[in-house]
Scaffold this motif. Structure first.
Motif, PDB file in Angstrom:
ATOM      1  N   ASN A  70      89.244  34.041  41.823  1.00 22.21           N
ATOM      2  CA  ASN A  70      89.679  33.864  43.158  1.00 22.21           C
ATOM      3  C   ASN A  70      88.845  35.118  43.941  1.00 22.21           C
ATOM      4  O   ASN A  70      89.203  36.413  43.772  1.00 22.21           O
ATOM      5  N   HIS A  71      87.664  34.780  44.911  1.00 23.92           N
ATOM      6  CA  HIS A  71      87.012  35.816  45.489  1.00 23.92           C
ATOM      7  C   HIS A  71      87.163  35.986  46.732  1.00 23.92           C
ATOM      8  O   HIS A  71      86.445  36.600  47.671  1.00 23.92           O
ATOM      9  N   ASP A  72      88.720  35.533  47.375  1.00 21.14           N
ATOM     10  CA  ASP A  72      89.040  35.846  48.846  1.00 21.14           C
ATOM     11  C   ASP A  72      88.939  37.425  48.713  1.00 21.14           C
ATOM     12  O   ASP A  72      89.888  38.172  48.050  1.00 21.14           O
ATOM     13  N   ASN A  73      88.391  38.236  49.527  1.00 15.54           N
ATOM     14  CA  ASN A  73      88.489  39.581  49.807  1.00 15.54           C
ATOM     15  C   ASN A  73      87.945  40.203  50.956  1.00 15.54           C
ATOM     16  O   ASN A  73      87.227  39.673  51.656  1.00 15.54           O
ATOM     17  N   VAL A  74      88.257  41.433  51.316  1.00 10.27           N
ATOM     18  CA  VAL A  74      87.866  42.102  52.349  1.00 10.27           C
ATOM     19  C   VAL A  74      87.297  43.450  51.455  1.00 10.27           C
ATOM     20  O   VAL A  74      87.897  44.001  50.709  1.00 10.27           O
ATOM     21  N   ASP A  75      86.086  44.074  52.135  1.00 12.18           N
ATOM     22  CA  ASP A  75      85.932  45.539  51.915  1.00 12.18           C
ATOM     23  C   ASP A  75      85.361  46.115  52.795  1.00 12.18           C
ATOM     24  O   ASP A  75      84.565  45.882  53.856  1.00 12.18           O
ATOM     25  N   ILE A  76      85.533  47.479  52.746  1.00 11.92           N
ATOM     26  CA  ILE A  76      84.785  48.444  53.719  1.00 11.92           C
ATOM     27  C   ILE A  76      84.093  49.363  52.871  1.00 11.92           C
ATOM     28  O   ILE A  76      84.571  50.211  52.016  1.00 11.92           O
ATOM     29  N   PRO A  97      76.882  30.810  53.973  1.00 10.76           N
ATOM     30  CA  PRO A  97      77.513  30.287  52.787  1.00 10.76           C
ATOM     31  C   PRO A  97      76.650  31.000  51.609  1.00 10.76           C
ATOM     32  O   PRO A  97      75.416  31.505  51.798  1.00 10.76           O
ATOM     33  N   ASP A  98      77.491  31.374  50.632  1.00  9.87           N
ATOM     34  CA  ASP A  98      76.862  31.883  49.337  1.00  9.87           C
ATOM     35  C   ASP A  98      77.642  31.611  48.026  1.00  9.87           C
ATOM     36  O   ASP A  98      78.626  32.020  47.964  1.00  9.87           O
ATOM     37  N   ASP A  99      76.838  30.568  47.500  1.00 12.00           N
ATOM     38  CA  ASP A  99      77.491  30.025  46.224  1.00 12.00           C
ATOM     39  C   ASP A  99      79.132  29.779  46.032  1.00 12.00           C
ATOM     40  O   ASP A  99      79.816  30.047  45.424  1.00 12.00           O
ATOM     41  N   GLY A 100      79.236  29.018  47.220  1.00 15.95           N
ATOM     42  CA  GLY A 100      80.547  28.342  47.040  1.00 15.95           C
ATOM     43  C   GLY A 100      81.695  29.140  47.966  1.00 15.95           C
ATOM     44  O   GLY A 100      82.675  28.976  48.184  1.00 15.95           O
ATOM     45  N   LEU A 101      81.180  30.139  48.682  1.00 13.78           N
ATOM     46  CA  LEU A 101      81.876  31.214  49.332  1.00 13.78           C
ATOM     47  C   LEU A 101      81.376  31.380  50.683  1.00 13.78           C
ATOM     48  O   LEU A 101      80.134  31.002  50.977  1.00 13.78           O
ATOM     49  N   MET A 102      81.892  31.525  51.705  1.00  8.14           N
ATOM     50  CA  MET A 102      81.463  31.929  53.135  1.00  8.14           C
ATOM     51  C   MET A 102      81.568  33.594  53.052  1.00  8.14           C
ATOM     52  O   MET A 102      82.721  34.111  52.926  1.00  8.14           O
ATOM     53  N   LYS A 103      80.680  34.281  53.592  1.00  9.28           N
ATOM     54  CA  LYS A 103      80.726  35.408  53.845  1.00  9.28           C
ATOM     55  C   LYS A 103      80.364  36.114  55.252  1.00  9.28           C
ATOM     56  O   LYS A 103      79.642  35.382  55.895  1.00  9.28           O
ATOM     57  N   ILE A 104      80.789  37.233  55.522  1.00 11.75           N
ATOM     58  CA  ILE A 104      80.325  37.834  56.909  1.00 11.75           C
ATOM     59  C   ILE A 104      80.448  39.312  57.008  1.00 11.75           C
ATOM     60  O   ILE A 104      81.328  40.046  56.358  1.00 11.75           O
ATOM     61  N   ASN A 105      79.560  40.041  57.210  1.00 14.46           N
ATOM     62  CA  ASN A 105      79.390  41.582  57.229  1.00 14.46           C
ATOM     63  C   ASN A 105      78.877  41.982  58.931  1.00 14.46           C
ATOM     64  O   ASN A 105      78.398  41.298  59.503  1.00 14.46           O
ATOM     65  N   ALA A 106      79.641  43.218  59.227  1.00 17.12           N
ATOM     66  CA  ALA A 106      79.144  43.737  60.335  1.00 17.12           C
ATOM     67  C   ALA A 106      79.245  45.274  60.118  1.00 17.12           C
ATOM     68  O   ALA A 106      79.747  45.711  59.124  1.00 17.12           O
ATOM     69  N   VAL A 107      78.745  46.006  60.843  1.00 19.21           N
ATOM     70  CA  VAL A 107      78.400  47.512  60.764  1.00 19.21           C
ATOM     71  C   VAL A 107      79.072  48.288  61.761  1.00 19.21           C
ATOM     72  O   VAL A 107      79.637  48.040  62.917  1.00 19.21           O
ATOM     73  N   ALA A 108      79.988  49.102  61.246  1.00 18.63           N
ATOM     74  CA  ALA A 108      80.821  50.266  62.032  1.00 18.63           C
ATOM     75  C   ALA A 108      80.156  51.608  62.102  1.00 18.63           C
ATOM     76  O   ALA A 108      79.752  52.197  61.121  1.00 18.63           O
ATOM     77  N   THR A 109      79.929  51.959  63.351  1.00 19.16           N
ATOM     78  CA  THR A 109      79.612  53.126  63.684  1.00 19.16           C
ATOM     79  C   THR A 109      80.519  54.514  63.912  1.00 19.16           C
ATOM     80  O   THR A 109      81.453  54.055  64.258  1.00 19.16           O
ATOM     81  N   PRO A 110      79.948  55.633  63.527  1.00 17.12           N
ATOM     82  CA  PRO A 110      80.922  56.686  63.905  1.00 17.12           C
ATOM     83  C   PRO A 110      80.833  57.057  65.355  1.00 17.12           C
ATOM     84  O   PRO A 110      79.983  56.634  66.202  1.00 17.12           O
ATOM     85  N   PRO A 111      81.589  58.008  65.902  1.00 15.52           N
ATOM     86  CA  PRO A 111      81.540  58.166  67.067  1.00 15.52           C
ATOM     87  C   PRO A 111      80.238  58.868  67.641  1.00 15.52           C
ATOM     88  O   PRO A 111      79.656  59.467  66.576  1.00 15.52           O
ATOM     89  N   ALA A 112      79.868  58.878  68.985  1.00 18.70           N
ATOM     90  CA  ALA A 112      78.658  59.262  69.432  1.00 18.70           C
ATOM     91  C   ALA A 112      78.507  60.703  69.207  1.00 18.70           C
ATOM     92  O   ALA A 112      79.656  61.331  69.388  1.00 18.70           O
ATOM     93  N   ALA A 167      81.862  46.358  57.339  1.00 22.16           N
ATOM     94  CA  ALA A 167      83.106  45.523  57.392  1.00 22.16           C
ATOM     95  C   ALA A 167      82.760  44.228  56.478  1.00 22.16           C
ATOM     96  O   ALA A 167      81.803  43.497  57.077  1.00 22.16           O
ATOM     97  N   PHE A 168      83.440  43.909  55.531  1.00 16.84           N
ATOM     98  CA  PHE A 168      83.049  42.222  54.816  1.00 16.84           C
ATOM     99  C   PHE A 168      84.317  41.639  54.818  1.00 16.84           C
ATOM    100  O   PHE A 168      85.288  42.051  54.444  1.00 16.84           O
ATOM    101  N   TYR A 169      84.003  40.334  54.999  1.00 12.29           N
ATOM    102  CA  TYR A 169      85.168  39.319  54.858  1.00 12.29           C
ATOM    103  C   TYR A 169      84.427  38.242  54.176  1.00 12.29           C
ATOM    104  O   TYR A 169      83.474  37.533  54.459  1.00 12.29           O
ATOM    105  N   GLY A 170      85.056  37.723  52.901  1.00 13.52           N
ATOM    106  CA  GLY A 170      84.708  36.557  52.352  1.00 13.52           C
ATOM    107  C   GLY A 170      85.876  35.565  51.845  1.00 13.52           C
ATOM    108  O   GLY A 170      86.900  36.047  51.599  1.00 13.52           O
ATOM    109  N   VAL A 171      85.635  34.395  51.988  1.00 14.64           N
ATOM    110  CA  VAL A 171      86.594  33.377  51.447  1.00 14.64           C
ATOM    111  C   VAL A 171      85.961  32.283  50.749  1.00 14.64           C
ATOM    112  O   VAL A 171      84.965  31.988  51.128  1.00 14.64           O
ATOM    113  N   ALA A 172      86.893  31.563  49.896  1.00 12.12           N
ATOM    114  CA  ALA A 172      86.366  30.543  49.124  1.00 12.12           C
ATOM    115  C   ALA A 172      86.395  29.337  50.083  1.00 12.12           C
ATOM    116  O   ALA A 172      87.083  29.264  50.728  1.00 12.12           O
TER     117      ALA A 172
END
Length: 675
Positions: free
Chosen positions: A578-584, A618-633, A646-651
């Motif tokens: 099961n590859h449903d996951n979030v990561d920072i 899409p990536d090998d049976g999963l859907m994935k999405i990434n974005a960049v979080a920046t520190p304060p100026a 930040a990453f979110y992935g789900v089967a």
């Protein structure tokens, strides 16, 4: 550390430093038989037999180990299973209550789990050693007295033997009793260090157990002490008896090459081990005096090695940069950080075998260099407090796998328990990680098992080594250093994390700055001085079986190397498929010219290029999405040196809009604090 001296293999053992000699103690069987060489005067045999002794050690009186079934000792030869002693070498009388054996034979008794070395005569009488009177580590001999000596005549000496004459090697060959074998005195060979004396080389057969026995001329006169055998030919080595007779009285002399090496690189510190101390001493006092100096020499060599390598010792030097700036990797199995021949430091080590335990427990085991590496997943039915607090519980779980076995004749018997450790302590490595150190006695092998156990949420990561008892200090020096080069990912279900965090002694110091906020079904939160984030069930279910990985790693922080979290990865559950996951994940700007892949990734991050553009893919049976979080100026206008993703992935195949909605929920509560 090795005390490197000698030119061949000890006739009674491995012969590469006294700590290793102990490994060969107790090689063979016991008994006392005479074997007559064809040209030796038969009238000499009784005198030779009376003046020659086996060196023996008493077998252990008790065994702390437990086994799957009674040991089949009846399969051993009668003499071996019924004798109360291990036979380890040979000794002989050189004067009134003066006896000689090889230094390495006597040193087999240092810190031994068997009895103290003693002499045994042809009638089976055993004599305790009284005083050590002369000793040379480099020349490998010892002269001693007995507490209650037998009435025997010493062997007559000949200090000027003739080359190319018949000689006789007398000794406890292969532990089968005193045997006499003939050959020729073929040559004299300068010893390797600086040619201070010459070894006698001879062709009479010499086997393990012969060490310390007399070498006789054709008339039965003593001409040398049998010490070593060639590894590749039947030409063996003896110390001329004149070297013993002319040695300084009442002195222990240590003058030998020595070296220290760690398993993390090829670099070696060579030196000279030099010391003297006064004799006579009791056997116990002699061992203590020698070990004190040997251990101090190891300390000195290690200190010099680390100082010499300091500029390029991880995390220092250009060879460390790739590992310090590469993307964080999650490893269920520990790795050893090692330096290759190209000067680059990298992670080395893989599990070679998995053993299953009950209730979701398992053991992954591998090895690297002289060390064992283990990841033990605590079974769900084993109480966490007992597990983390009791070394015996952890080792018993390892034993349940059958990985510990004792060979008895043709059978291998599983060890089911190692019993209580003979010592326990805690060693904190240079990164603040508390390793629980246990030492177990294995009396049957005259060895110690040393285990460094690092508590992690799902169980333990272990570094282990077998060592002769006399080598314990040296082994601890090595493993203290190696513990700081172990790469470990902290993983476990959220339920396991809760149990782990309740056990304060189990946690590294860094955890005082890390907060986990877990409310099943409602919220998962993580906070540290570097960043914090949280999410609710609208992003991903939060259950006791959700799997949390903290990807601890080594990285640079404002010019200083540190050990900290590089990625926080939360899986929906612990199911392996099961590859449903979030990561920072944390990224740092790589130094110029370090690695094209790293510089390209940093460009992708800073410019929000694919795949860090917040667009689902899409990536090998999963859907994935990434974005960049920046520190304060920054107030000084300088660009950030640290970015997070930040990453979110789900089967399955959720819509891009749904993926973006989940990502936005995750990003909403992500705050980067460092620059």
């Amino acid at each position: 550390m090795d005390n490197l001296h000698g030119v061949g293999r000890r006739a009674g053992g491995a012969g590469k430093g006294f700590a290793r000699w102990a490994l060969w103690a107790g090689i063979g069987l016991i008994g006392l038989t005479g074997a007559q060489a064809a040209t030796l005067d038969p009238a000499m045999l009784p005198k030779i037999e009376a003046a020659t002794f086996e060196v023996v050690q008493a077998k252990p009186a008790s065994d702390p180990l437990s086994y799957e079934k009674p040991l089949p000792l009846d399969l051993l030869p009668f003499q071996e299973r019924t004798d109360k002693y291990h036979s380890i070498g040979t000794a002989f009388a050189i004067g009134p209550n003066r006896y000689v054996t090889a230094g390495h034979v006597l040193l087999a008794g240092a810190e031994s789990l068997w009895g103290a070395p003693q002499l045994r005569d042809s009638a089976g009488h055993v004599y305790a050693i009284d005083k050590i009177e002369q000793f040379s580590l480099r020349k490998d001999f010892v002269v001693f007295s007995l507490a209650a000596p037998p009435a025997v005549k010493a062997l007559v000496t000949n200090t000027k033997p003739t080359l190319n004459q018949v000689v006789y090697a007398v000794g406890n060959a292969l532990g089968t009793g005193i045997v006499i074998r003939d050959g020729l005195y073929t040559s004299s060979t300068p010893e390797q260090q600086d040619g201070s004396w010459k070894w006698m080389r001879f062709s009479a057969a010499a086997s393990p157990g012969n060490s310390g026995g007399p070498l006789l001329d054709k008339n039965g006169k003593l001409i040398g002490v049998v010490l070593m055998k060639s590894a590749n030919e039947n030409l063996n080595y003896a110390l001329p008896i004149s070297e013993v007779l002319d040695a300084p009285a009442n002195q222990a002399i240590i003058d030998a090459r020595s070296a220290y090496q760690l398993d993390i690189f090829r670099a070696m510190e060579n030196g000279k081990f030099e010391a003297k101390f006064a004799l006579p001493l009791s056997l116990g006092d002699f061992y203590r005096s020698l070990l004190e100096r040997t251990n101090a020499n190891s300390d000195t060599l290690l200190k010099a090695l680390l100082a010499k390598e300091s500029a390029n010792l991880f995390p220092n030097g250009e060879g460390s940069s790739r590992l310090l700036f590469q993307r964080t990797k999650l490893h269920a199995f520990p790795s050893l950080i090692m330096r290759g021949d190209d000067g680059q430091w990298s992670l080395v080590g893989n599990a070679s075998r998995r053993y299953s335990l009950s209730d979701n427990g398992y053991v992954d085991a591998g090895s690297i260099g002289r060390n064992g590496l283990v990841h033990l997943r605590r079974p769900d039915n084993v109480d966490a407090a007992s597990y983390y607090g009791d070394a015996r519980t952890r080792m018993t779980l390892l034993a349940q796998t059958g990985m510990f076995q004792r060979a008895v004749a043709t059978e291998r018997i599983k060890v089911t328990s190692l019993g209580k450790p003979v010592s326990e302590s805690v060693y904190e490595d240079r990164w603040g990680r508390p390793w629980h150190v246990g030492v177990w006695a294995l009396p049957y092998a005259n060895a110690l098992g040393v285990v460094y156990s690092l508590p992690v949420p799902d169980g333990s990561v272990m570094l282990s080594r077998m060592t002769p008892p006399a080598n314990l200090h040296d082994t601890r020096l090595d493993m203290d250093q190696l513990s700081g080069f172990i790469h470990v990912t902290y993983e476990g279900t959220l339920a396991q994390w809760k149990d782990y965090l309740k056990n304060a002694p189990a946690k590294p110091a860094l955890f005082k700055d890390i907060q986990l906020d877990v409310d099943y079904g409602r919220r998962f939160g993580y906070a540290s001085p570097r960043m914090d984030f949280s999410f609710g069930p609208e992003v991903q279910p939060i259950t006791a079986d959700s799997l949390l990985w903290l990807g601890f790693r080594f990285f640079m922080d404002h010019g200083k190397a540190t050990w900290d979290v590089g990625i926080v990865d939360v899986w929906k559950d612990s199911t392996s498929d099961n590859h449903d996951n979030v990561d920072i994940q944390r990224y740092a700007a790589p130094p110029a010219g370090l690695d094209k892949d790293m510089s390209s990734r940093w460009q992708q991050l800073t410019q929000r290029q694919f795949p860090y553009n917040a667009v689902a893919r899409p990536d090998d049976g999963l859907m994935k999405i990434n974005a960049v979080a920046t520190p304060p100026a920054a107030t000084d206008g300088k660009p950030a040196e640290v970015l997070y993703t930040a990453f979110y992935g789900v089967a399955g195949t959720p819509s891009p809009a749904e993926m973006k909605r989940k990502l936005n929920l995750l990003m909403k509560n992500l705050h980067v604090k460092e620059r």
